[in-house]
Design an enzyme around this catalytic site. Structure first.
Site, short mmCIF file in Angstrom:
data_model
loop_
_atom_site.label_atom_id
_atom_site.label_comp_id
_atom_site.label_asym_id
_atom_site.label_seq_id
_atom_site.Cartn_x
_atom_site.Cartn_y
_atom_site.Cartn_z
N THR A 423 1.02 -1.26 -0.17
CA THR A 423 -0.23 0.11 -0.13
C THR A 423 1.01 1.31 0.09
O THR A 423 1.96 1.22 0.07
CB THR A 423 -0.89 -0.10 1.34
OG1 THR A 423 -1.69 -1.16 1.14
CG2 THR A 423 -1.96 1.12 1.09
N THR A 441 -3.78 1.06 -2.75
CA THR A 441 -3.51 -0.32 -2.55
C THR A 441 -3.63 -1.14 -3.91
O THR A 441 -4.56 -0.96 -4.58
CB THR A 441 -3.93 -0.73 -1.51
OG1 THR A 441 -3.16 -1.97 -0.85
CG2 THR A 441 -5.24 -1.27 -1.41
N SER A 487 -11.20 -2.99 4.97
CA SER A 487 -9.88 -2.46 5.00
C SER A 487 -9.33 -2.02 6.43
O SER A 487 -10.16 -1.56 7.34
CB SER A 487 -9.85 -1.20 3.99
OG SER A 487 -8.69 -0.60 4.04
N GLY A 508 0.61 -0.26 5.60
CA GLY A 508 1.15 -0.96 6.69
C GLY A 508 0.12 -2.07 7.30
O GLY A 508 0.10 -2.51 8.35
N GLY A 509 -0.77 -2.48 6.39
CA GLY A 509 -1.52 -3.44 6.71
C GLY A 509 -2.59 -3.13 8.06
O GLY A 509 -3.03 -1.85 8.11
N1 GLY Z 1 -5.32 -4.07 1.77
C1 GLY Z 1 -4.82 -3.09 2.85
C2 GLY Z 1 -5.98 -2.58 3.23
O1 GLY Z 1 -7.05 -2.29 2.72
O2 GLY Z 1 -6.17 -2.23 4.43
#
Ligand code: GLY
Length: 601
Positions: A423, A441, A487, A508-509
């Site tokens: 991302t 992302t 998300s 950062g997930g």
């Molecule tokens: N794929 C990362 C997020 O949407 O949090």
């Protein structure tokens, strides 16, 4: 207590050493279990060593406009637009188009994004949801085998099954239509020129390629681009992408209809459906039906400020908002005191417990959205962590979701989905006073690894829960046709008395939430400028281990936090914060952990 004070150390901290570099590169692609432990182990030494973290410096200061993002070429494209009278929405289009070329592992035309807009003319905040959607042919068991067992993560990610309908092209167009002043085609021209003339492969891109060599070479088109003549692209190589130039040129001429219908759409679907070993079910109808959705911003009061961001299907603003809303009940004066991090850490655990149970796409599941950030509810949650360490008060031994107010009773099971730290984030303030915060992302580093027409396709569907039920209760974030996966992206704009004072966000997930919350606290409570606040070492708790940043003073908290009862993990924490503070001047900051910069005038 013998800890060095964090405040003065934050700018001096050990960002020039790279013990965490291997983990940092691995984060681009690493699977993690629910406790956040990385299990990725095939990173090359060369990839690890090439990450040289920059020392945190001063913020970039300007009077009129500012743009901060993850790659200098993209930031320069945005700066040119702003210098020529373009709006923040115009600049975003230019920045995103270049990012999709020079940082393809993180975002692009094949992905999705969330955007928060502060409009200087109306004083209003708008949020746009450009999230990917599940195919109409998807079922809740999409990521289960014939025995009902959940697929191994990368078996689901790599190939066509994980690809959702991309939202980023339409979001770029929608934002431009609403708030743009510049000519649409002109905004795509810098990316087209770079794609045709060639750009220099950055160290980060090269290392991401090296660390994902096996998966990237599974599909011929992807292998041909990232491994020309069988050799991985290296930092400093000049890379051309004529297919990307052609795609952008068609979008420049015919708008995003050229992407969502016709030959490009057909190629996207063919790539997904013919992905060897793991074909997907997305259709041309899914693409043709895609639309950006305007949603209500989610805002919480924090100190003298209002912190606003993207609501469901993102959990970003709700979870950041819950953390801030809970610690708003306490004094956080001293960043060097472990008690401060107990309060932030337990507030985070409480917020993540609610996130796991309640948060998903509200177009498909009822959700107590306002109840989750109701100040009275958050005061009640804060009561759980009230205490005085001299009385022996330590980390909450057990954390469970709460019971926020809502008008539709529903029992949910706790979620078991995984998210990864790829991302990218873009922050922009234009000369008209508009502010834009957008997190963008393709999910995992290199997404699904499917490459078509010069860009990568996302694997966003793996942000859904692979399981449909937990203890007999349905999981809110289970897969459903047309639904958008939950998300953690948290594009945020902070206001004071209705005026924007901070534009911020990060990749950062699910750690995005902790990175953004910490940086807001560092700026607002501890008086750090944006660059200091971004560079300040991270301490993040996602309801598992208490993660403290390796190679920095944050690691000094390992023992005190363990004494408080936390399981502590010292590790690389690979944020990519980009922020702009707005006061008498604009101050821009870029995360020293990545390659970004801020430019202002
Ligand atoms: N794929 C990362 C997020 O949407 O949090």
């Amino acid at each position: 207590m013998t800890l060095r004070q964090l405040l003065p150390s934050c700018v001096l901290t050990l960002f020039l050493v790279t013990p965490g570099a291997a983990q940092q590169a691995a984060d681009a692609v690493a699977p993690e279990d629910d406790t956040g432990v990385s299990t990725f182990d095939d990173l090359t030494d060369a990839a690890a060593n090439a990450f040289a973290l920059k020392e945190a410096g001063e913020p970039v200061v300007s009077d009129n406009w500012m743009v901060a993002a993850a790659n200098p070429l993209a930031v320069e494209a945005g700066a040119d637009v702003l210098a020529n009278g373009g709006t923040a929405a115009d600049a975003m289009v230019a920045v995103q188009a270049v990012l999709g070329l020079v940082e393809p592992q993180s975002s692009g035309l094949g992905g999705g994004a969330f955007l928060v807009w502060y409009d200087a003319t109306t004083g209003e905040m708008t949020t746009l949801d450009g999230r990917e959607t599940a195919p109409l042919a998807a079922t809740p068991t999409l990521f289960q085998d014939e025995n009902g067992e959940r697929l191994a993560f990368f078996d689901a990610v790599v190939g066509g099954l994980s690809v959702g309908t991309p939202g980023t092209p339409k979001l770029m167009e929608d934002a431009h239509r609403r708030w743009g002043r510049s000519n649409w085609a002109d905004l795509l021209a810098p990316a087209i020129a770079l794609a045709e003339d060639g750009f220099t492969v950055s160290p980060r891109m090269a290392n991401s390629i090296a660390s994902d060599a096996e998966r990237l070479q599974r599909f011929p088109a992807t292998a041909a681009y990232f491994f020309p003549e069988g050799t991985a692209l290296a930092a400093g190589d000049t890379l051309q992408n004529p297919d990307y130039a052609d795609t952008l040129r068609q979008i420049a001429t015919r708008g995003t209809d050229a992407f969502y219908t016709g030959a490009i759409a057909e190629d996207i679907i063919a790539t997904i459906r013919n992905a060897e070993g793991n074909p997907g079910v997305l259709s041309t109808l899914d693409l043709a039906l895609y639309d950006v959705i305007e949603r209500d911003p989610v805002c919480v009061v924090y100190r003298a400020y209002e912190v606003c961001g993207m609501g469901p299907p993102s959990s970003g603003a709700l979870t950041v908002g819950q953390i801030l809303g809970i610690v708003n009940n306490f004094n956080l004066d001293d960043p060097a005191d472990p008690e401060t991090w107990r309060l932030i850490g337990d507030a985070s655990r409480l917020a993540f417990a609610d996130r796991g149970r309640y948060m998903a796409d509200t177009d498909f599941v009822p959700m107590p959205t306002q109840g989750l950030v109701d100040p009275l509810y958050l005061e009640e949650r804060a009561g759980l962590i009230e205490g005085d360490r001299t009385d022996g008060f330590v980390a909450l031994p057990e954390v469970a979701p709460g019971n926020p107010e809502w008008d539709h009773a529903q029992l949910w099971g706790d979620d078991v989905s995984i998210e990864f730290p790829s991302t990218s984030h873009i922050s922009i303030v234009d000369s008209y006073g508009n502010a834009l915060s957008m997190t963008t992302t393709i999910e995992n580093g290199f997404g699904s690894r499917l490459f078509v027409r010069g860009f990568l396709l996302n694997n966003e569907l793996t942000d859904f829960s692979f399981a449909t039920h937990n203890d007999g209760y349905p999981i809110a974030n289970r897969i459903e046709p047309g639904k958008r996966p939950r998300s953690s992206m948290a594009p945020t704009i902070v206001t004071q008395d209705g005026q924007p004072v901070l534009v911020i966000g990060s990749p950062g997930g699910s750690r995005i939430i902790g990175y953004v919350a910490k940086t807001i606290i560092a700026h607002l409570d501890w008086g750090m400028d944006v660059q200091q606040a971004i560079a300040m070492p991270h301490l993040v708790n996602r309801f598992g281990t208490y993660d403290v940043e390796e190679g920095t003073d944050a690691a000094d908290f390992e023992a005190p936090l363990a004494e408080l009862g936390y399981e502590v993990s010292v590790r690389s924490l690979n944020s990519g914060l980009h922020a702009i503070s707005i006061g008498n001047t604009l101050q821009g900051g870029a995360d020293p952990r990545r390659e970004g910069i801020a430019i202002g005038e």
